[in-house]
Design a protein around this motif. Structure first.
Motif, PDB file in Angstrom:
ATOM      1  N   ASP A   1       4.883  -2.554   6.239  1.00  0.00           N
ATOM      2  CA  ASP A   1       5.391  -3.855   6.656  1.00  0.00           C
ATOM      3  C   ASP A   1       6.900  -3.761   6.926  1.00  0.00           C
ATOM      4  OD1 ASP A   1       6.316  -6.592   6.678  1.00  0.00           O
ATOM      5  OD2 ASP A   1       4.342  -7.092   5.882  1.00  0.00           O
TER       6      ASP A   1
ATOM      7  N   GLY B   1       1.249  -2.530   1.909  1.00  0.00           N
ATOM      8  CA  GLY B   1       2.257  -3.189   2.755  1.00  0.00           C
ATOM      9  C   GLY B   1       3.659  -2.618   2.607  1.00  0.00           C
ATOM     10  N   ARG B   2       3.996  -2.204   1.389  1.00  0.00           N
ATOM     11  CA  ARG B   2       5.312  -1.605   1.160  1.00  0.00           C
ATOM     12  C   ARG B   2       5.583  -0.422   2.092  1.00  0.00           C
ATOM     13  NH1 ARG B   2       8.994  -1.486  -2.889  1.00  0.00           N
ATOM     14  NH2 ARG B   2      10.088   0.441  -3.325  1.00  0.00           N
TER      15      ARG B   2
ATOM     16  N   GLN C   1      -3.365  -4.513   2.679  1.00  0.00           N
ATOM     17  CA  GLN C   1      -2.367  -5.375   2.042  1.00  0.00           C
ATOM     18  C   GLN C   1      -1.688  -4.679   0.868  1.00  0.00           C
ATOM     19  OE1 GLN C   1      -4.495  -9.023   1.265  1.00  0.00           O
ATOM     20  NE2 GLN C   1      -4.369  -9.653   3.408  1.00  0.00           N
ATOM     21  N   ALA C   2      -2.455  -3.886   0.129  1.00  0.00           N
ATOM     22  CA  ALA C   2      -1.880  -3.212  -1.040  1.00  0.00           C
ATOM     23  C   ALA C   2      -0.910  -2.103  -0.650  1.00  0.00           C
ATOM     24  CB  ALA C   2      -2.996  -2.648  -1.921  1.00  0.00           C
TER      25      ALA C   2
END
Lengths: 198, 198
Positions: B166, B162-163, B159-160
């Motif tokens: 995603d 994601g940049r 999640q950290a």
């Protein structure tokens, strides 16, 4: 109409613009609608904002500034750098969740506006990252964080927490477990900032 | 038409579907277009995929699986957990950047498809997170990482970052400085996973 228009301030126009955007949606809202809502001529509005684009930009900035202003207080408060970093990230997440959840239509409207006002959004992110840099730099100075370049570390922290403030994740913000996910990411980042002892 | 339809495999249908989606776009592509591209009846296509939705879901899964397959090799390779974690995240970022950059129209098409196939996307993210958990667990076992719950830590790392994987950030992937940003985030996360020595 003269008395109303004499007391016409930029702030009153921006308030009315937000209301018009909420009612008509970003595609249909016009300067004439804003003028009508204020009971003034559209010329009076144009004296404060020279173009429709300038008005939309200003209302976007005002919306984003509400978040930055709320967070600025945390940078300056008395807690330890770890506490302030955690509180700042939590307050950012909460502010965004409220914007998205309390008034979904207005949030959708502002998503359109932020897409068309890249410069204002860039300045907002720069402002937030500067606030975060203040906290990280304080931690670097006190020895709470082991960081060579506070600005770069703050940017990394901001980007690594995007899931919890970037509007493109708004749909996830009501998912079960989102708060545990937030805590797990922030814990990991705080460990990453801490002195390693090696 | 009989000989062609006898050799009709699910894989051939999916290949043709991707080509039809690329050519017609996700809104207009139909099962009849796919059948026509293959020189078969649409009934032959429906024998493999019972609905248009099932076909779209399968082609989405195939596209996502290409990335997971590429990354699976890194989980099993001989490097240290730190090296593998870094290599895995870099390979994920590169795979996504290539998908977005090499064929923007197909990428846009798949963005529509992933939006409508939440379950398949969820399974893809679960598969990627499981791969990452394998690396984090190996590090926890060897003492390279200090992690109580490898699955939770892997999810936080995913999640950290994601940049950098995603699709909602695809526009940023060609920005100057994106590789430095990637390295800064990954460095911070690896420090967060490392034993603190305290």
């Amino acid at each position: 109409m003269a008395p109303t228009s004499e007391t016409l301030t930029a702030e009153r126009i921006l308030e009315a613009t937000e209301e018009v955007l909420r009612r008509h949606g970003p595609a249909k809202a016009t300067v004439v609608d804003v003028a009508r809502a204020l009971g003034v001529s559209h010329g009076s509005v144009y004296r404060h904002f020279r173009t429709k684009a300038a008005l939309r930009e200003a209302v976007t900035k005002r919306w984003l500034d509400r978040t930055s202003l709320k967070l600025a207080g945390i940078v300056a408060d008395g807690g330890s750098p770890e506490e302030r970093l955690r509180a700042w990230l939590a307050a950012l997440f909460e502010a965004k969740r409220h914007k998205a959840g309390d008034d979904p239509e207005l949030f959708a409207t502002y998503t359109v506006l932020t897409d068309e006002n890249g410069t204002v959004v860039g300045e907002h992110i720069a402002e937030l990252t500067a606030q975060l840099t203040g906290i990280v730099a304080a931690g670097a100075e006190s020895g709470a964080f082991s960081v060579a370049d506070p600005a770069a570390a703050a940017r990394a922290v901001f980007q690594a927490t995007g899931r919890f403030h970037d509007p493109c994740y708004a749909r996830e913000w009501t998912a079960p477990g989102i708060h545990e996910e937030f805590t797990a990411v922030v814990d990991l980042l705080l460990r990453g900032l801490a002195p390693t002892g090696r």
